[in-house]
Design a protein around this motif. Structure first.
Motif, short mmCIF file in Angstrom:
data_model
loop_
_atom_site.label_atom_id
_atom_site.label_comp_id
_atom_site.label_asym_id
_atom_site.label_seq_id
_atom_site.Cartn_x
_atom_site.Cartn_y
_atom_site.Cartn_z
N HIS A 59 0.78 -1.15 -0.02
CA HIS A 59 -0.13 -0.04 0.02
C HIS A 59 0.76 1.35 -0.10
CE1 HIS A 59 0.72 -0.89 4.28
NE2 HIS A 59 0.37 0.44 4.61
N HIS A 61 0.78 5.37 1.34
CA HIS A 61 -0.10 6.68 2.02
C HIS A 61 -0.05 7.74 1.15
CE1 HIS A 61 -0.49 3.81 5.38
NE2 HIS A 61 0.84 3.38 5.32
N GLN A 66 3.08 7.83 7.44
CA GLN A 66 2.79 6.96 8.32
C GLN A 66 3.96 6.85 9.31
OE1 GLN A 66 1.83 2.81 7.69
NE2 GLN A 66 -0.03 3.18 8.63
N HIS A 101 4.66 0.01 0.21
CA HIS A 101 5.43 -0.79 1.20
C HIS A 101 4.36 -1.71 1.90
CE1 HIS A 101 3.13 2.31 3.48
NE2 HIS A 101 3.25 1.53 4.64
N HIS A 103 3.76 -4.01 5.93
CA HIS A 103 4.20 -4.35 7.19
C HIS A 103 3.45 -5.52 7.90
CE1 HIS A 103 1.73 -0.64 8.28
NE2 HIS A 103 2.29 -0.46 7.33
MN MN Z 1 1.54 1.49 6.08
#
Ligand code: MN
Length: 137
Positions: A59, A61, A66, A101, A103
């Motif tokens: 995704h 931002h 973030q 990126h 996570h």
């Molecule tokens: Mn993120």
């Protein structure tokens, strides 16, 4: 064997409920506890918990940023074209506007981070098992 389950579940911020609202953008089970509900604040602050193997999709931002504050367990952060970074409690990750990126947790550990998010997310495709397993090497 799953590691850090009790410490992550007993996080001081609280684990929250199953993250059904964003489940379509995750592989595996995550939990979300929204920590700031103030209409005058246009930054999201939430505690995100990942079961072992759980990660969010690739995704971006947009028009924001973030910041991840790692609070428990063990996880991964990876920007496209970069090596994955292993995360431990106390680590801080800054994702700039426009950077693709993902996570999530490691394969064998629970993981939790506070996510401070400004802007609008663009959700992309899942992190495939092949991509995910490659970072575990
Ligand atoms: Mn993120």
């Amino acid at each position: 064997m799953s590691q850090n389950e009790q410490s992550v579940k007993n996080d001081v911020f609280g684990m929250g409920a199953k993250n059904d609202a964003y489940a379509q953008y995750f592989t595996g089970q995550s939990y979300l506890k929204n920590l700031v509900n103030d209409p005058a604040v246009n930054v999201g602050v939430g505690n995100v918990t990942f079961e072992p193997g759980c990660r969010n999709n690739w995704h971006i931002h947009h028009n924001g940023f973030q910041i991840l504050l790692v609070t428990g367990g063990a996880g991964w952060y990876q920007e496209e074209g970069q090596a994955a970074r292993k995360l431990h409690p106390g680590d801080v990750v800054v994702t700039h506007d426009g950077v693709k990126h993902w996570h999530g947790a490691t394969k064998d550990s629970w993981f939790a981070h506070i996510a401070i998010t400004a802007g609008t997310p663009e959700w992309l495709g899942p992190v495939s098992d092949a991509q995910y397993n490659a970072v575990e090497d």
